[in-house]
Write a protein that holds these residues in place. Structure first.
Motif, PDB file in Angstrom:
ATOM      1  N   HIS A  37       0.806  -0.728  -0.124  1.00  0.00           N
ATOM      2  CA  HIS A  37       0.733   0.347  -0.461  1.00  0.00           C
ATOM      3  C   HIS A  37       0.883   1.041   0.239  1.00  0.00           C
ATOM      4  O   HIS A  37       1.649   1.352   0.770  1.00  0.00           O
ATOM      5  CB  HIS A  37      -0.462   0.226   1.401  1.00  0.00           C
ATOM      6  N   ASP A  38       0.658   2.030  -0.784  1.00  0.00           N
ATOM      7  CA  ASP A  38       1.123   2.815  -1.249  1.00  0.00           C
ATOM      8  C   ASP A  38       0.965   4.208  -0.046  1.00  0.00           C
ATOM      9  O   ASP A  38      -0.060   5.111   0.107  1.00  0.00           O
ATOM     10  CB  ASP A  38       1.516   3.860  -2.243  1.00  0.00           C
ATOM     11  N   LEU A  39       1.922   4.680   0.768  1.00  0.00           N
ATOM     12  CA  LEU A  39       1.652   5.547   1.726  1.00  0.00           C
ATOM     13  C   LEU A  39       1.259   7.272   1.364  1.00  0.00           C
ATOM     14  O   LEU A  39       0.334   8.000   1.644  1.00  0.00           O
ATOM     15  CB  LEU A  39       2.251   5.617   2.830  1.00  0.00           C
ATOM     16  N   ILE A  40       2.383   7.384   0.145  1.00  0.00           N
ATOM     17  CA  ILE A  40       2.726   8.729  -0.341  1.00  0.00           C
ATOM     18  C   ILE A  40       3.246   8.420  -1.638  1.00  0.00           C
ATOM     19  O   ILE A  40       4.436   6.995  -1.964  1.00  0.00           O
ATOM     20  CB  ILE A  40       3.250   9.844   0.423  1.00  0.00           C
ATOM     21  N   ARG A  41       3.181   8.999  -3.013  1.00  0.00           N
ATOM     22  CA  ARG A  41       3.702   8.431  -4.187  1.00  0.00           C
ATOM     23  C   ARG A  41       4.764   9.779  -4.349  1.00  0.00           C
ATOM     24  O   ARG A  41       4.207  10.405  -4.350  1.00  0.00           O
ATOM     25  CB  ARG A  41       2.540   8.373  -4.698  1.00  0.00           C
ATOM     26  N   GLU A  42       5.446   8.718  -5.455  1.00  0.00           N
ATOM     27  CA  GLU A  42       6.562  10.152  -5.749  1.00  0.00           C
ATOM     28  C   GLU A  42       5.429  11.574  -7.120  1.00  0.00           C
ATOM     29  O   GLU A  42       4.906  11.091  -7.600  1.00  0.00           O
ATOM     30  CB  GLU A  42       7.599   9.733  -7.150  1.00  0.00           C
ATOM     31  N   ARG A  45       2.223  15.787  -2.982  1.00  0.00           N
ATOM     32  CA  ARG A  45       2.517  16.750  -2.183  1.00  0.00           C
ATOM     33  C   ARG A  45       2.110  16.288  -1.115  1.00  0.00           C
ATOM     34  O   ARG A  45       1.347  15.926   0.136  1.00  0.00           O
ATOM     35  CB  ARG A  45       0.991  18.234  -2.322  1.00  0.00           C
ATOM     36  N   PRO A  46       3.946  16.833   0.062  1.00  0.00           N
ATOM     37  CA  PRO A  46       4.054  16.506   1.512  1.00  0.00           C
ATOM     38  C   PRO A  46       2.565  16.529   2.661  1.00  0.00           C
ATOM     39  O   PRO A  46       2.233  17.816   1.970  1.00  0.00           O
ATOM     40  CB  PRO A  46       5.277  16.695   1.249  1.00  0.00           C
ATOM     41  N   GLY A  47       2.573  15.909   3.275  1.00  0.00           N
ATOM     42  CA  GLY A  47       1.153  15.430   3.816  1.00  0.00           C
ATOM     43  C   GLY A  47       1.279  15.229   5.959  1.00  0.00           C
ATOM     44  O   GLY A  47       2.791  16.268   6.184  1.00  0.00           O
ATOM     45  N   LEU A  87       8.966  21.032   1.372  1.00  0.00           N
ATOM     46  CA  LEU A  87       9.269  20.940   0.066  1.00  0.00           C
ATOM     47  C   LEU A  87       7.556  21.578  -0.809  1.00  0.00           C
ATOM     48  O   LEU A  87       7.115  20.793   0.140  1.00  0.00           O
ATOM     49  CB  LEU A  87      10.201  19.073  -0.461  1.00  0.00           C
ATOM     50  N   GLY A  88       7.658  20.886  -1.838  1.00  0.00           N
ATOM     51  CA  GLY A  88       6.823  21.322  -2.815  1.00  0.00           C
ATOM     52  C   GLY A  88       6.112  19.956  -3.607  1.00  0.00           C
ATOM     53  O   GLY A  88       4.511  20.229  -3.382  1.00  0.00           O
TER      54      GLY A  88
END
Length: 240
Positions: A37-42, A45-47, A87-88
């Motif tokens: 499960h991807d927690l976040i992908r490239e 936007r960072p959370g 970061l953006g």
């Protein structure tokens, strides 16, 4: 089940009762997630800050030709990207490797914790410095260690990290990583890795089977790797 995040931070600084209670509140809403499960992908936007309470995850990057480079393995107690919100967008992805229990701490909440609980802030900064030291060790392996040294070094690192959080029962520890995943973390092909693992097995140093590693001779493994765990701020030599 102990809160591995609190346990880890206690290893990096003396936390008071109020600090521990603040961390308990911040991690009180975990979610159970399946493997892969991807927690976040490239590009996202960072959370919030992700905290792994149970299970394993990894950082990875997919190259234009479709190949994958694993950048780090995350174990229970590890937190992801303390300052990435500055970061953006994300420059890599984070994905679970096993079924995992993951909690998130919002940016506003983490900033308030740092202001109200400076000992937590200090412990988390130290934790991030250890993560950066681990990345430097991986870069050194990629650039200067031979194949067998590289494999031995990663096994030593995973051994001591698993021992620190109680996942390891000497001389065996659970390792939910496929040979393909290990190869992608070592900059090797799966075929080449298999040959190196066979050599380590024949030398009676270690054996990797599906889901676990048996360390037969930790002293010899350390010598092959030239391993010094100063970047983890723990000592493995007592185990030898």
């Amino acid at each position: 089940m102990p809160n591995q995040f609190i346990k880890k931070l206690r290893g990096f600084g003396r936390l008071g009762e109020a600090d521990v209670e603040a961390l308990k509140r911040a991690t009180a809403r975990p979610r159970r997630l399946p493997q892969k499960h991807d927690l976040i992908r490239e590009g996202d936007r960072p959370g919030p800050v992700f905290v792994i309470l149970e299970g394993w995850a990894h950082r990875y990057k997919i190259l234009p030709n479709g190949t994958r480079q694993v950048l780090a393995f995350l174990m229970p107690g590890d937190a992801c990207d303390l300052h990435i919100g500055l970061l953006g967008e994300m420059d890599h992805s984070i994905q679970t490797l096993t079924n995992a229990l993951v909690t998130t701490i919002g940016r506003d909440e983490i900033e308030k914790i740092f202001v109200d609980h400076p000992r937590i802030a200090n412990a988390m900064y130290v934790s991030q410095l250890v993560d950066e030291g681990t990345m430097r060790a991986w870069i050194t392996s990629m650039g200067r260690r031979t194949s067998i040294e590289r494999v031995a070094h990663l096994m030593c690192e995973l051994f001591i990290r698993a021992r620190n959080i109680g996942l390891q029962t000497e001389p065996v520890f659970d390792l939910p990583l496929s040979q393909l995943l290990l190869a992608d973390s070592l900059g090797m092909t799966a075929v080449h890795l298999n040959r190196v693992l066979k050599e380590l097995r024949q030398e009676n140093v270690m054996t990797l089977t599906r889901g676990c590693v048996s360390i037969v001779d930790i002293g010899k493994l350390i010598r092959i790797a030239g391993f010094d765990d100063n970047y983890l701020h723990r000592r493995i030599r007592a185990a030898a």
